[in-house]
Enzyme design. Structure first.
Site: not given
Ligand code: FMN
Ligand code: FAD
Ligand code: FES
Length: 598
Positions: A334, A361, A388, A416, A419, A453, A481, A554
């Site tokens: 995370k 967040g 990260n 990161n 975000c 990232k 995302t 996910t």
């Molecule tokens: C609930 C959730 C929390 C996430 N938290 C972070 C985060 O803290 N830092 C980050 O770089 N990406 C975060 N992401 C993004 C994921 O690492 C990933 O880049 C993004 O979800 C796309 O990949 P996926 O479709 O396989 O989930 C988060 C995604 C989700 C769904």
């Protein structure tokens, strides 16, 4: 407007299986009264959300106005046909039709010569049935059934029961004529040249191309039924174009198959162009061959190229109770900031049919507690650990990196810069000059491999990636995302407290794959590709597009063991491709007709 299509929630009333082939009858009286031989229906079987999306086109094998039943026959080749094969009597499917333009009706002096190769017999069966049932003075159709071997011949008895003259051809000569269905057709045309034939054919594209050549050499004509992936089936989306011979009888270069086809004069298609679309037969599975999945990514040696994406696997330990973390290439933690963050107010997530929205967040324990409490959880594990790192501004990134410096359990840093769910997150993420400056500063104070990232929420991902490379990144990670939203219609408010949120899951995969490919073209450092990966096939697409490793996000919420399943599936696919290591397929996307410069 006159309604010429019927839409049904139809019940399965019959099913029969033979040699991996399945015939299903649906009670769809509206379709049954309208259907003509050579037409098709769209069928959508019950399925899981996200499994697939579109109905599947199936030729009508028989339509009986008297009973209201419509039969179709198929072989299991993928997800949709697997669901169709699982149907039992009494199950319901959504179907509509009849669609397309079918076979012509032979003149009174003509005899039908029907040529069915492989699984191409269903639309010809309906044509033969109709000619026999309509009676008249025409002679009985001759029905050629071709297969590689006698054991693969399908429904011969059922076809014979129509009272047609059945001729069999097998490539290996194990039954009937020794040779292909087209060679047998040529033999019949020679031997019985006094007959006025009307040739109609359905089967694999190479067979139809050979047939088109054979009839044209004899100055004859023929009709062929073509196949192509479809969406709407009614001419509304223009998705089912097939290439036509520019010198042919039709003036257009492309035909909309669901409307103008699937039956064409054999002189019309652009056969060389169609042959380019033929997929090679599946490579042999080569189960015994060993495959090397281990790989080096940005200087990090990993057991395999599958990495758990940040924020979807906590700090690792949460899921470490469920799966063996050493079977994944790396865990990305995370996001860790300088101070603990409490994140956004609830509600923070919303499920969607194609994934989910989140606006967590960046809630996290802060770098000091991370070092004290979370880092030791990785002692004794061999999986690689990538931390990260996030910051409100450039200085915060640097302070976190400074605190992490020297911790030998850490194998790499994912910066990161992407975000969408915090104030200022997008400011750093979208400006190439800022990215280059922040990455450069991070590079100066960080001895770990540095993976940057990026956000997909930009118009030109390549220039953003180039900025990260110029700043000194060792690798790029894609995608975070996409900005998305969902509205509660009862309250007319967004479901997520922040209003907008980050969209992830299967629905984002095509965007992520395109961005991965674009970035691998733009930079010379390796790329960690991900976004929507749910299966080994998805992951292999990213590898072929140029990703050196893949991230699973996910999907872990649906199946915590997904990353291991995907790593195993990659090995299986590599074996089938005759490869010995994963690096052999990275960036091996081939040139294709229509590619820039092709
Ligand atoms: C609930 C959730 C929390 C996430 N938290 C972070 C985060 O803290 N830092 C980050 O770089 N990406 C975060 N992401 C993004 C994921 O690492 C990933 O880049 C993004 O979800 C796309 O990949 P996926 O479709 O396989 O989930 C988060 C995604 C989700 C769904
Ligand atoms: C007008 C028409 C009539 C058809 N009639 C029959 C029939 O009577 N019996 C039958 O078994 N099949 C028929 N097909 C093909 C059938 O629609 C596809 O095999 C099916 O949609 C595949 O779905 P899937 O989810 O099982 O495979 P997927 O998982 O979607 O794909 C598996 C493989 O099949 C390929 N594929 C998918 N759709 C098509 C397609 N439409 N044409 C060619 N290749 C495709 C994919 O590229 C992939 O390689 C017909 C197609 C058309 C356009
Ligand atoms: S599938 Fe939509 S136009 Fe043919």
């Amino acid at each position: 407007m006159k309604q010429t299509l019927a839409l049904h929630s139809a019940t399965v009333v019959e099913r029969a299986d033979q040699g991996g082939f399945c015939v299903i009858a649906l009670h769809a009286p509206g379709v049954a009264v309208l259907a003509q031989p050579g037409q098709f229906i769209e069928v959508l079987p019950p399925h899981e959300s996200g499994e697939f999306f579109l109905p599947r086109p199936m030729s009508i094998m028989l339509a009986e106005p008297a009973t209201g039943n419509v039969h179709f026959a198929f072989k299991e080749v993928g997800r949709g046909t697997r669901r169709l094969a699982a149907l039992r009597i009494g199950d319901r499917v959504r179907t509509f039709g009849p669609l397309g333009r079918g076979w012509s009706i032979p003149e009174a002096n003509q005899t039908l010569l029907l040529v069915g190769g492989g699984v191409g017999f269903p639309p010809l069966y309906f044509q033969a049935w109709k000619q026999i049932s309509d009676g008249g003075s025409r002679s009985s159709p001759v029905f050629i059934i071709g297969a590689r071997s006698g054991s693969e011949l399908l429904y011969v008895d059922r076809i014979r029961a129509l009272n047609v003259e059945v001729e069999i051809a097998t490539d290996d000569g194990s039954r009937g004529f020794h040779g292909s269905a087209v060679e047998l057709m040529e033999e019949i045309l020679e031997r019985r040249n006094e007959v006025e034939w009307r040739v109609q054919a359905c089967g694999p594209t190479p067979m139809l191309a050979a047939l088109a050549r054979a009839v044209s050499e004899r100055g004859l004509s023929a009709e062929v039924s073509l196949e192509t992936p479809m969406a709407c089936g009614v001419g509304a989306c223009m998705g089912c174009a097939v290439p036509l011979d520019p010198e042919g009888t039709l003036k257009d270069k492309l035909a909309i198959l669901c409307e103008q086809g699937p039956v064409y004069d054999a002189a019309e298609p652009d056969w060389p162009a169609l042959m380019q679309q033929v997929r090679p037969a599946s490579a042999d599975q080569g189960q015994e061959r060993s495959v090397e999945l281990s790989t080096e990514f940005a200087g990090i040696e990993m057991a395999n190229p599958v990495v758990l994406a940040s924020g979807t696997f906590g700090y690792g330990a949460e899921y470490g109770r469920v799966i063996d973390l050493d079977r994944v290439g790396a865990v990305i933690t995370k996001s860790v900031s300088e101070k603990p963050r409490i994140g956004n107010p609830a509600p923070r997530i919303r499920e969607l049919p194609t994934g989910m929205l989140n606006a967590i967040g960046l809630q996290n324990v802060g770098v000091d507690r991370f070092i004290q409490e979370k880092l030791p959880l990785f002692d004794g594990l061999s999986t690689r650990l990538i931390v990260n790192v996030v910051g409100h501004d450039e200085d915060e990134y640097l302070r976190v990196l400074d605190r992490l410096a020297g911790h030998s359990r850490i194998d790499g840093i994912e910066l990161n810069l992407s975000c969408p769910n915090v104030e200022g997150g997008m400011r750093i993420a979208t400006d190439p000059a800022t990215i280059e400056r922040v990455v450069h500063a991070a590079r100066e104070c960080c001895d770990f491999p540095l993976i940057v990232k990026l956000t997909p929420n930009v118009t030109d991902i390549a220039s953003v990636a180039r900025a990260a490379e110029a700043g000194g990144a060792d690798a790029i990670s894609l995608i975070n995302t996409l900005v998305g939203m969902a509205i509660d219609l009862d309250t007319r408010r967004p479901w997520i407290s922040r209003g907008t949120a980050g969209y992830s899951g299967p629905g984002v995969k095509p965007v992520a794959l395109a961005m991965t490919w674009l970035v691998t073209q733009a930079v010379s450092i390796p790329v960690l590709g991900g976004g929507g990966i749910g299966t080994a096939e998805d992951a292999c697409e990213f590898l072929v597009a140029g990703a050196s490793a893949v991230s699973i996000g996910t999907t872990s919420f649906v199946d915590p063991g997904a990353a291991i399943r995907i790593a195993d599936g990659i090995a299986k696919w590599l074996r089938g491709q005759g490869c010995r290591s994963v690096t052999e397929v990275v960036g091996t996307l081939r040139s294709w007709p229509g590619a820039a410069g092709a």
